[in-house]
Write a protein that holds these residues in place. Structure first.
Motif, PDB file in Angstrom:
ATOM      1  N   VAL A 188      16.733 -14.557  13.679  1.00 44.23           N
ATOM      2  CA  VAL A 188      17.064 -13.559  12.980  1.00 44.23           C
ATOM      3  C   VAL A 188      15.761 -12.922  12.478  1.00 44.23           C
ATOM      4  N   TRP A 189      15.706 -11.521  12.742  1.00 41.48           N
ATOM      5  CA  TRP A 189      14.631 -10.872  12.150  1.00 41.48           C
ATOM      6  C   TRP A 189      15.133  -9.928  11.274  1.00 41.48           C
ATOM      7  N   VAL A 190      14.474  -9.797   9.796  1.00 42.79           N
ATOM      8  CA  VAL A 190      14.821  -9.140   8.819  1.00 42.79           C
ATOM      9  C   VAL A 190      14.180  -7.677   8.657  1.00 42.79           C
ATOM     10  N   GLY A 191      15.129  -6.629   8.521  1.00 45.00           N
ATOM     11  CA  GLY A 191      14.075  -5.521   8.403  1.00 45.00           C
ATOM     12  C   GLY A 191      14.053  -5.367   6.893  1.00 45.00           C
ATOM     13  N   GLY A 192      12.857  -4.389   6.647  1.00 51.95           N
ATOM     14  CA  GLY A 192      12.908  -3.922   5.216  1.00 51.95           C
ATOM     15  C   GLY A 192      11.455  -3.190   5.329  1.00 51.95           C
ATOM     16  N   PHE A 193      11.200  -2.679   3.843  1.00 54.55           N
ATOM     17  CA  PHE A 193       9.982  -1.851   3.846  1.00 54.55           C
ATOM     18  C   PHE A 193       9.072  -2.867   3.275  1.00 54.55           C
ATOM     19  N   ARG A 201      10.471 -11.809   1.127  1.00 55.69           N
ATOM     20  CA  ARG A 201      10.892 -13.117   1.016  1.00 55.69           C
ATOM     21  C   ARG A 201      12.211 -13.810   1.806  1.00 55.69           C
ATOM     22  N   ARG A 202      13.005 -12.891   1.861  1.00 51.95           N
ATOM     23  CA  ARG A 202      14.075 -12.953   2.814  1.00 51.95           C
ATOM     24  C   ARG A 202      13.659 -13.372   4.204  1.00 51.95           C
ATOM     25  N   ALA A 203      12.649 -12.500   4.632  1.00 55.39           N
ATOM     26  CA  ALA A 203      12.246 -12.753   6.188  1.00 55.39           C
ATOM     27  C   ALA A 203      11.456 -13.877   6.215  1.00 55.39           C
ATOM     28  N   ALA A 204      10.916 -14.158   5.365  1.00 59.30           N
ATOM     29  CA  ALA A 204       9.989 -15.471   5.477  1.00 59.30           C
ATOM     30  C   ALA A 204      10.793 -16.760   5.645  1.00 59.30           C
ATOM     31  N   LYS A 205      12.103 -16.735   5.465  1.00 55.28           N
ATOM     32  CA  LYS A 205      13.198 -17.994   5.648  1.00 55.28           C
ATOM     33  C   LYS A 205      13.790 -18.190   7.084  1.00 55.28           C
ATOM     34  N   TYR A 206      13.470 -16.857   7.728  1.00 54.87           N
ATOM     35  CA  TYR A 206      13.986 -16.845   9.033  1.00 54.87           C
ATOM     36  C   TYR A 206      12.997 -16.660  10.223  1.00 54.87           C
ATOM     37  N   ASP A 207      13.201 -15.821  11.213  1.00 54.11           N
ATOM     38  CA  ASP A 207      12.303 -15.861  12.433  1.00 54.11           C
ATOM     39  C   ASP A 207      11.540 -14.664  12.750  1.00 54.11           C
ATOM     40  N   GLY A 208      11.670 -13.508  11.721  1.00 52.99           N
ATOM     41  CA  GLY A 208      10.762 -12.437  12.104  1.00 52.99           C
ATOM     42  C   GLY A 208      10.993 -11.500  11.016  1.00 52.99           C
ATOM     43  N   LEU A 214       6.288   2.180   8.588  1.00 56.22           N
ATOM     44  CA  LEU A 214       4.904   1.931   8.653  1.00 56.22           C
ATOM     45  C   LEU A 214       4.006   3.337   8.912  1.00 56.22           C
ATOM     46  N   GLU A 215       2.926   3.117   8.275  1.00 55.90           N
ATOM     47  CA  GLU A 215       1.904   4.292   8.469  1.00 55.90           C
ATOM     48  C   GLU A 215       0.710   3.952   8.782  1.00 55.90           C
ATOM     49  N   HIS A 216       0.248   2.800   8.675  1.00 57.85           N
ATOM     50  CA  HIS A 216      -1.105   2.261   8.986  1.00 57.85           C
ATOM     51  C   HIS A 216      -1.288   0.927   9.354  1.00 57.85           C
ATOM     52  N   PRO A 217      -2.063   0.389  10.254  1.00 55.16           N
ATOM     53  CA  PRO A 217      -2.049  -1.197  10.765  1.00 55.16           C
ATOM     54  C   PRO A 217      -2.468  -1.828   9.666  1.00 55.16           C
ATOM     55  N   ASP A 218      -3.240  -1.232   8.473  1.00 58.54           N
ATOM     56  CA  ASP A 218      -3.455  -2.547   7.470  1.00 58.54           C
ATOM     57  C   ASP A 218      -2.113  -2.782   6.762  1.00 58.54           C
ATOM     58  N   GLN A 219      -1.090  -2.382   6.842  1.00 61.58           N
ATOM     59  CA  GLN A 219       0.243  -2.555   6.334  1.00 61.58           C
ATOM     60  C   GLN A 219       0.480  -3.975   7.105  1.00 61.58           C
ATOM     61  N   VAL A 220       0.337  -3.980   8.443  1.00 60.70           N
ATOM     62  CA  VAL A 220       0.879  -5.003   9.196  1.00 60.70           C
ATOM     63  C   VAL A 220      -0.106  -6.075   8.842  1.00 60.70           C
ATOM     64  N   ALA A 221      -1.257  -5.710   8.756  1.00 66.82           N
ATOM     65  CA  ALA A 221      -2.155  -7.237   8.245  1.00 66.82           C
ATOM     66  C   ALA A 221      -1.509  -7.859   6.729  1.00 66.82           C
ATOM     67  N   GLU A 222      -1.345  -6.796   6.032  1.00 63.73           N
ATOM     68  CA  GLU A 222      -0.663  -7.250   4.662  1.00 63.73           C
ATOM     69  C   GLU A 222       0.391  -8.007   4.880  1.00 63.73           C
ATOM     70  N   VAL A 223       1.365  -7.602   5.768  1.00 57.88           N
ATOM     71  CA  VAL A 223       2.671  -8.267   5.898  1.00 57.88           C
ATOM     72  C   VAL A 223       2.398  -9.764   6.280  1.00 57.88           C
ATOM     73  N   ALA A 224       1.452  -9.727   7.670  1.00 58.33           N
ATOM     74  CA  ALA A 224       0.941 -10.815   8.008  1.00 58.33           C
ATOM     75  C   ALA A 224       0.608 -12.176   7.242  1.00 58.33           C
ATOM     76  N   ALA A 225      -0.423 -11.513   6.190  1.00 56.60           N
ATOM     77  CA  ALA A 225      -1.074 -12.356   5.131  1.00 56.60           C
ATOM     78  C   ALA A 225       0.124 -12.838   4.152  1.00 56.60           C
ATOM     79  N   ARG A 231       5.182 -18.714   4.154  1.00 59.95           N
ATOM     80  CA  ARG A 231       5.693 -19.671   5.321  1.00 59.95           C
ATOM     81  C   ARG A 231       4.586 -20.910   5.522  1.00 59.95           C
ATOM     82  N   GLN A 232       4.066 -21.402   4.664  1.00 58.82           N
ATOM     83  CA  GLN A 232       2.887 -22.320   4.769  1.00 58.82           C
ATOM     84  C   GLN A 232       3.562 -23.623   5.190  1.00 58.82           C
ATOM     85  N   ASP A 233       4.799 -24.199   4.757  1.00 60.17           N
ATOM     86  CA  ASP A 233       5.296 -25.278   5.194  1.00 60.17           C
ATOM     87  C   ASP A 233       6.426 -25.101   6.204  1.00 60.17           C
ATOM     88  N   ALA A 234       6.469 -23.689   6.956  1.00 57.47           N
ATOM     89  CA  ALA A 234       7.340 -23.466   7.949  1.00 57.47           C
ATOM     90  C   ALA A 234       6.952 -24.141   9.319  1.00 57.47           C
TER      91      ALA A 234
END
Length: 290
Positions: A188-193, A201-208, A214-225, A231-234
């Motif tokens: 399951v991949w969750v879509g959202g801003f 938080r919803r996406a963290a429970k699932y698979d993607g 998106l407007e800038h790569p820094d947003q992806v880095a923030e998402v990943a962080a 997901r520290q225990d996932a």
């Protein structure tokens, strides 16, 4: 793919190539399932990794024709052997989760375990498809319905009897068999801003996670962080998908942590334009960060 490591709860495994998919609005010239299925076959032959379809009932003018993505995905599943496929995204709040449980398990088996389920709240903005069909317009309520639906789907894919008595849905002692091919169920991949707390938080429970607008790569880095923290225990694989038109420089997004690129096309795009991008092939392998 992204995957947590045993030490430090890191989300990322060593660098690997960004995978590429066509993300197609099944409107007007692309509203014919035969046309989409042929495109999927050509995409597989050209080396693309996936084909994902928009899931809408209608769209604003000048779009007039809108195909059903689920029937079209079934056709793609039977005509291809390697492509990952799925709806991206389906607004679960306007669908019955018990019906979706059967559809996803069946489609996953039909495709040999290649289905990815993209989910989200949906929107009334571009086609008034919620207001014109009497669906809830309140985002909070649709979020609650989405969460309940995902709980039901997860339980249904287990093959065990489902007992769910929630605010919006009831499933009273039903087994959903046969199960999907994939274990423990369909990814399951969750879509959202990307800046919104609830979808993250919803996406963290699932698979993607599929961050939109998106407007800038820094947003992806923030998402990943953020996902790393959540997901520290996932365990298990995890994906971050980004959508941009063909020709976009993807290297910064791969370096920031994206694992999939969705080749984005506008509503009502001409078939020749899609076919041209398809035949150009996916971009040369882009390595994301370790």
């Amino acid at each position: 793919m992204i995957e947590p490591t045993p030490n430090g709860g890191r989300l990322f495994e060593p660098a690997t190539a960004l995978r590429s998919a066509l993300w197609l609005p099944v409107f007007d010239e692309l509203a014919d399932p035969v046309v989409i299925t042929r495109l999927a076959v050509e995409a597989e032959e050209a080396g693309w990794d996936g084909v994902f379809l928009w899931d809408h009932l209608r769209w604003q003018a000048p779009v007039r024709q809108v195909a059903d993505p689920w029937i079209t995905l079934a056709a793609i599943a039977t005509a291809t052997e390697r492509l990952r496929l799925g709806p991206m995204i389906t607004p679960l709040a306007r669908r019955r989760p018990t019906k979706v449980a059967k559809e996803t398990a069946t489609l996953d088996r039909l495709s040999g375990g290649r289905l990815t389920l993209g989910v989200g709240l949906g929107s009334d903005r571009f086609g008034a498809e919620l207001s014109k069909t009497g669906e809830p317009l309140n985002d909070r309520r649709r979020g609650q319905m989405l969460d309940e639906s995902l709980e039901i789907l997860t339980a249904a894919w287990s093959g065990q009897s489902v007992h769910h008595h929630g605010e919006h849905y009831v499933v009273d002692d039903i087994e959903f068999l046969p199960r999907p091919v994939q274990e423990p169920g369909v990814p399951v991949w969750v879509g959202g801003f990307p800046g919104k707390v609830a979808p993250m938080r919803r996406a963290a429970k699932y698979d993607g996670f599929f961050p939109v607008n998106l407007e800038h790569p820094d947003q992806v880095a923030e998402v990943a962080a953020t996902l790393t923290d959540l997901r520290q225990d996932a365990t298990g694989p995890y994906d971050i998908a980004v959508a941009f038109p063909p020709g976009t420089d993807l290297a910064p997004y791969a370096a920031a942590g994206a694992t999939w690129w969705m080749a984005e096309f506008p509503p009502g795009v001409a078939l020749d334009q899609v076919r041209g991008a398809l035949r150009d092939g996916p971009p040369a392998p882009t390595v994301r960060r370790s």
